[in-house]
Structures are given as C-alpha cells and as structure tokens.
Design a protein around this motif. Sequence first.
Motif, PDB file in Angstrom:
ATOM      1  N   TRP A 152       0.865  -1.169   0.000  1.00  0.00           N
ATOM      2  CA  TRP A 152       0.000   0.000   0.000  1.00  0.00           C
ATOM      3  C   TRP A 152       0.910   1.230   0.000  1.00  0.00           C
ATOM      4  CZ3 TRP A 152      -5.573   0.056   1.313  1.00  0.00           C
ATOM      5  CH2 TRP A 152      -6.119  -1.237   1.308  1.00  0.00           C
ATOM      6  N   SER A 153       0.607   2.193  -0.856  1.00  0.00           N
ATOM      7  CA  SER A 153       1.487   3.356  -0.972  1.00  0.00           C
ATOM      8  C   SER A 153       0.682   4.643  -1.098  1.00  0.00           C
ATOM      9  CB  SER A 153       2.420   3.202  -2.180  1.00  0.00           C
ATOM     10  OG  SER A 153       1.661   3.097  -3.377  1.00  0.00           O
ATOM     11  N   ILE A 154       1.370   5.740  -0.802  1.00  0.00           N
ATOM     12  CA  ILE A 154       0.807   7.082  -0.989  1.00  0.00           C
ATOM     13  C   ILE A 154       1.798   7.866  -1.844  1.00  0.00           C
ATOM     14  CG2 ILE A 154       0.090   9.226   0.119  1.00  0.00           C
ATOM     15  CD1 ILE A 154      -0.597   7.649   2.594  1.00  0.00           C
ATOM     16  N   ALA A 155       1.338   8.340  -2.999  1.00  0.00           N
ATOM     17  CA  ALA A 155       2.183   9.114  -3.911  1.00  0.00           C
ATOM     18  C   ALA A 155       3.485   8.386  -4.227  1.00  0.00           C
ATOM     19  CB  ALA A 155       2.470  10.495  -3.310  1.00  0.00           C
ATOM     20  N   GLY A 156       3.406   7.087  -4.396  1.00  0.00           N
ATOM     21  CA  GLY A 156       4.572   6.304  -4.774  1.00  0.00           C
ATOM     22  C   GLY A 156       5.454   5.865  -3.634  1.00  0.00           C
ATOM     23  N   SER A 157       5.197   6.337  -2.410  1.00  0.00           N
ATOM     24  CA  SER A 157       6.000   5.946  -1.253  1.00  0.00           C
ATOM     25  C   SER A 157       5.270   4.865  -0.465  1.00  0.00           C
ATOM     26  CB  SER A 157       6.261   7.158  -0.348  1.00  0.00           C
ATOM     27  OG  SER A 157       7.002   8.137  -1.050  1.00  0.00           O
ATOM     28  N   THR A 158       5.985   3.814  -0.101  1.00  0.00           N
ATOM     29  CA  THR A 158       5.359   2.705   0.631  1.00  0.00           C
ATOM     30  C   THR A 158       4.778   3.191   1.947  1.00  0.00           C
ATOM     31  OG1 THR A 158       6.864   1.092  -0.344  1.00  0.00           O
ATOM     32  CG2 THR A 158       5.748   0.457   1.694  1.00  0.00           C
TER      33      THR A 158
ATOM     34  N   ASP B 298       2.435   0.932   3.742  1.00  0.00           N
ATOM     35  CA  ASP B 298       2.344  -0.278   4.546  1.00  0.00           C
ATOM     36  C   ASP B 298       2.449  -1.484   3.630  1.00  0.00           C
ATOM     37  OD1 ASP B 298       2.167  -1.709   6.885  1.00  0.00           O
ATOM     38  OD2 ASP B 298       0.000  -1.837   6.843  1.00  0.00           O
ATOM     39  N   LEU B 299       2.715  -2.618   4.228  1.00  0.00           N
ATOM     40  CA  LEU B 299       2.803  -3.875   3.487  1.00  0.00           C
ATOM     41  C   LEU B 299       1.896  -4.887   4.174  1.00  0.00           C
ATOM     42  CD1 LEU B 299       6.021  -5.395   2.007  1.00  0.00           C
ATOM     43  CD2 LEU B 299       4.411  -6.863   3.201  1.00  0.00           C
ATOM     44  N   TYR B 300       0.973  -5.428   3.403  1.00  0.00           N
ATOM     45  CA  TYR B 300       0.063  -6.453   3.922  1.00  0.00           C
ATOM     46  C   TYR B 300       0.580  -7.825   3.477  1.00  0.00           C
ATOM     47  CZ  TYR B 300      -3.677  -3.488   5.760  1.00  0.00           C
ATOM     48  OH  TYR B 300      -4.418  -2.600   6.501  1.00  0.00           O
ATOM     49  N   VAL B 301       0.646  -8.749   4.418  1.00  0.00           N
ATOM     50  CA  VAL B 301       1.178 -10.081   4.145  1.00  0.00           C
ATOM     51  C   VAL B 301       0.034 -11.078   4.010  1.00  0.00           C
ATOM     52  CG1 VAL B 301       2.661 -11.937   5.012  1.00  0.00           C
ATOM     53  CG2 VAL B 301       3.285  -9.542   5.419  1.00  0.00           C
ATOM     54  N   GLY B 302       0.070 -11.895   2.954  1.00  0.00           N
ATOM     55  CA  GLY B 302      -0.927 -12.939   2.769  1.00  0.00           C
ATOM     56  C   GLY B 302      -0.543 -14.187   3.545  1.00  0.00           C
ATOM     57  N   LEU B 303      -1.426 -14.645   4.415  1.00  0.00           N
ATOM     58  CA  LEU B 303      -1.204 -15.854   5.202  1.00  0.00           C
ATOM     59  C   LEU B 303      -2.266 -16.885   4.838  1.00  0.00           C
ATOM     60  CD1 LEU B 303      -0.569 -14.405   8.791  1.00  0.00           C
ATOM     61  CD2 LEU B 303       1.138 -15.053   7.090  1.00  0.00           C
ATOM     62  N   GLY B 304      -1.872 -18.172   4.858  1.00  0.00           N
ATOM     63  CA  GLY B 304      -2.841 -19.231   4.603  1.00  0.00           C
ATOM     64  C   GLY B 304      -3.009 -19.512   3.125  1.00  0.00           C
TER      65      GLY B 304
END
Length: 317
Positions: free
Chosen positions: A278-284, A286-292
Amino acid sequence: MKKRPRSKRRNIRHCLSVFLSMIICFALLSIWPTAHAAAPTNRFAPASVEQFAQLQVNALGTSNPDWLVAKLEYYPLGPGNHGWFVHARIQDKPVGYMIISTTPQGQLLLSEYGQGEQSLYNNELLGQALERQGLDVKTLQISGGKLTLLYAPPLLAYWKVERVNHPAMYIDASNGDLLPVDQLERVETGSGTKFFELKELQQQIPILDTTRLQTSPVILQPAFDPSSQLTWLTSEPLQPSQVKQQLQQNYREALVFSAEEWNLFYGGPLPVSGYQIWSIAGSTFDLYVGLGGFNSTQRFIPLNKLLHDGHFYKTNP
C-alpha cells in the motif's frame, strides 16, 4: 341457477389470492435460513464505516478494478465487538472481503482483507462443519438455536453456535475447525485477553483513511502446509528488520508465520503466501502479508501487526 353477484366473486378471488401469497411467503421463509446463515445488513453499518470501506475499496481498486464495481454487503461482528465483515461481490462472483474494526477511541482500522473467491464466514464451510457434528443450519434455527458472527483480535474469525439446552459451540470461520470452548468463553468474558486489546494494537496498525492510497499488484507465492516442512521449527526467527527485505527481495523462499502460544487465534502456524504494498504518492505506506491459502482462507494482514504478534521463520534455514 342463481348467479353470485360480481362483487362477491371478486371478494372470494381476492381472499384466495391473499391466502396463496401467504402460503408462498411461509414456504420461502422456511428455506431462507438454509441459504443464508447470517443475512447482510446496512442497518448496523454507520455512514462513517461505509465511507471508510469505500476508501479501502478505492485503494484496492487501483490494482484490481473489480473492487470498484462490486456490491458491498455488511455483516455486524458482534454483539459488542464494534466490527464489520464486508463482503464484496459482482452478482454471484466473490471479489473479496474486509474486516473493519473500531478502537476504543473510535478509530476505524482495516484489520484484514482477502481477494478472490476465498472468504471468511463462508456458508458452505459452515454447513460442512455443522454436518460433522450431526447438525444443519435449518434444523438449528427451527429448534430455537442461534448463529453469531464473531471476531476476536488479532485474527480469530469464528461462528458461535448456540443450541437450546446445550453448551455453545465455536467454529473457526477460516477453516471450519472446532475451537476450544474454555478459551473462547474467556475471550467473551474478557478474562485474560489483554493481548487482544485494540487499544494496545492501535499504534501498531496504520489507519488507512486517505483518498491517495494505492495498492500494488498482489505478489503470490505457492501455499504449503507448515506441518509437512518442520525444519523451520529448528531455525531462529527472522529479525523484524529482515522480514520486509526477505519478503520483497527473496519472495521465492518459503516463510512460515507463527504467533507461538497465540496460534489458536491465527489458525496457525501459517504459510506466507503473498504480499501487497500500500502506498501514498509512490512511497510505501504499509505492506500487507498474505497468510494461509493451503488448508485455510488466505488473509492479508498488516506486516507490523504480525511482527507485534509473532515471528517469521525460513522453511530452509
């Protein structure tokens, strides 16, 4: 033979029509619980929740346009949990889901989400779980039973099944497994659950409430069963500073997430099966991790929340 007055015949036809309509309504009501264990409603979703959900949909739609045209259905997670399960679909095609939670201060959080056909609180999964216990939704409701959608932070989505003159039953909504009654009762009474207080976690979870949010395409990895690759049990956990680098630069290397003694509330240990930025104006942002995704529903969780609750391990240390 004397004819009936026309007005009288009309009254008879009207009565017959009403009677038949009532029979049809009762028939539909009798089969409705079987098809819908918990009916969606907007009545329990305040305008602020719907607005917040739409912001998340807009962000998710930058990488998956289906979100932008999907219909959102709101299921309250309660009573008293101040959360909502939001199911997105296009006609009969599932697009994804979101769990929106509320902190004691009233802030809204995107606790987790999923994409595609896999979803929490799946009625088919519920039916299979009940069948293993010799039950079914229709019989349960006819006999005065009750089904409630519940969510215990950080990640336990479950059904509470209440039957007349029987102890409550708890079913994991991500995989259909039965959950231990004693621990779930402690969660409901609030005893020994400090670990799960949203007040404690709120500073660990970004509040995604800006219209400038964007999401990258989902980077997927093959899901696997951590119990079949036990070498990770003998390895040291990755340091928090290593995890993001490992995910983004060495994403082909299989990882396991374990919440240790709290794995009950994650349905874990779980394989890391992907991530999304997830980014705002090209800057990260947050990062969401897929589990399962192997024996359970794939769920995307904020990385910093996972780092707060457990550890990541390499399967081949």
